[in-house]
Write an enzyme that holds these catalytic residues in place. Structure first.
Site, short mmCIF file in Angstrom:
data_model
loop_
_atom_site.label_atom_id
_atom_site.label_comp_id
_atom_site.label_asym_id
_atom_site.label_seq_id
_atom_site.Cartn_x
_atom_site.Cartn_y
_atom_site.Cartn_z
N PRO A 82 96.14 20.46 -7.00
CG PRO A 82 94.98 18.92 -8.32
CD PRO A 82 94.94 20.35 -7.85
CB CYS A 83 101.15 19.36 -4.91
SG CYS A 83 101.09 17.70 -4.17
CD GLN A 84 99.42 14.85 -7.69
OE1 GLN A 84 98.96 15.99 -7.84
NE2 GLN A 84 98.76 13.91 -7.05
#
Length: 391
Positions: A82-84
């Site tokens: 997940p890149c958040q």
């Protein structure tokens, strides 16, 4: 040479689909997925509906801490943690625990005894402290890594999507294949470019027109069936104010600043006062350019440049899926919001396919080393050697 892959944080399976589209000289698929994982139940169901029942739903940390779980042998591990946590849109990213999800990714690389891994993330990853830690851990486990920011449009995807890719290999330095040569060029760029970055006879970027011009006007407001072009080609029920705003900016390329100029009475005060940050909002796409980056709320034009180039409406789920290069017969599971999340979070299929091509080329160049790695892994398995990991 049949290569086994594991897809982590798999989502709808854009990475897997791109890898499965690569074929050998006999026309047979090169890559076969043996295990996958995602924390989103609908995404896992989408994956399994298209690729077979081997995507495990659940928290990857909990799965790895379960002593009964056995991660299968694989040659390649791919995935986009997940890149958040790295995103510039996340103001609390310094404290975001999701940044650390590359650790279980690397542990599955270790458990599966893969020879190659490919990690995808937002571009900010490459200038973060986490990237240095990823490199350190990868090197300690025998991998040499290469990293680059890649624009999907340069590889035939009709979308200006920029992502960081990291390729690690225990076979050899992957610099001879990574980053992949660009297959497409920006036709508007008249400046001299480095031809060594491109394949011979590189073609012009694919455009919005190439991707969606054949689609009819959308019908209804709900998903219709499991697949086919019409399944996701539905509209919304906009307010009269939204419709008036659409009509006020009829030309492709216009956005909220044009709305403020021609119809200030229709412009929200928050847009008038907003001078920085996400300013390319409520904009129309251009027919003869690639789409902007498709995110998870592409159906909301106030979130970005997501208006159809000509029709007075936001783009549909089908159009967004085509910008990500999902075929019309791909099956999506879940609600409209969940399907949009799966589309926006996916690795663009065409980008994944280009990565898969160079991974295959890398394996072909170092076939003998691959055989040795497989023999060593099998020997360790027969001897009951435990692979040490830490999550």
């Amino acid at each position: 040479m049949k290569l086994k892959i594991i897809d982590l944080f798999a989502g709808a399976g854009g990475f897997t689909l791109g890898f499965r589209q690569v074929k050998n000289t006999s026309g047979k698929p090169v890559f076969d997925t043996v295990w996958a994982n995602d924390f989103n139940k609908d995404a896992a169901e989408t994956y399994n509906a298209n690729f077979g029942e081997h995507c495990v739903y659940g928290d990857i940390v909990d799965i790895l801490n379960n002593p009964r779980v056995r991660i299968p042998r694989a040659d390649v591990v791919v995935g986009g943690p997940p890149c958040q946590g790295f995103s510039l849109l996340n103001r609390n990213r310094e404290l975001d625990p999701r940044k650390a999800l590359w650790l279980p990714f690397m542990d599955i690389v270790q458990r599966s005894q893969a020879s190659v891994f490919v990690m995808e993330n937002v571009p900010e990853l490459l200038t973060s402290d986490e990237f240095l830690e990823i490199e350190k851990v990868a090197n300690s486990r025998g991998f040499t890594i290469r990293a680059a920011k890649l624009i999907a449009a340069n590889y035939g995807v009709p979308q200006l999507r920029t992502r960081a890719f990291i390729m690690g290999s225990r076979l050899a330095d992957p610099e001879n294949v990574f980053p992949p040569l660009r297959t497409h060029r920006d036709p508007r760029n008249t400046k001299k470019t480095d031809d060594s970055l491109y394949k011979q006879n590189a073609r012009p970027w694919r455009t919005v027109r190439d991707a969606i011009a054949d689609l009819p006007f959308p019908e209804g407001t709900d998903i219709r069936g499991e697949n086919g072009a019409e399944a996701l080609h539905f509209g919304r029920n906009p307010t009269q104010l939204s419709i008036d705003r659409y009509h006020a900016i009829p030309e492709e390329g216009m956005n909220r600043f044009d709305l403020q100029r021609v119809a200030p009475e229709l412009t929200p005060d928050c847009w008038i006062n907003k001078k920085s940050g996400g300013t390319d909002l409520f904009g129309r796409l251009w027919w003869d350019r690639p789409s902007v980056t498709i995110r998870t709320e592409f159906f909301k034009p106030e979130k970005g440049r997501y208006l159809h180039p000509q029709q007075h409406r936001p783009i549909t789920h089908r159009e967004a899926a085509r910008f990500q290069e999902f075929p019309d017969d791909f099956i999506f599971k879940g609600s409209k919001v969940e399907v949009a999340r799966q589309i926006g979070n996916a690795v663009a299929v065409g980008m994944a396919r280009q990565i898969a091509n160079i991974v295959y080329e890398h394996f072909k160049r170092y076939r003998q080393q691959l055989k040795k790695n497989r023999i060593n892994a099998n020997t360790e398995q027969l001897n009951g050697k435990k692979i040490s990991v830490s999550v």
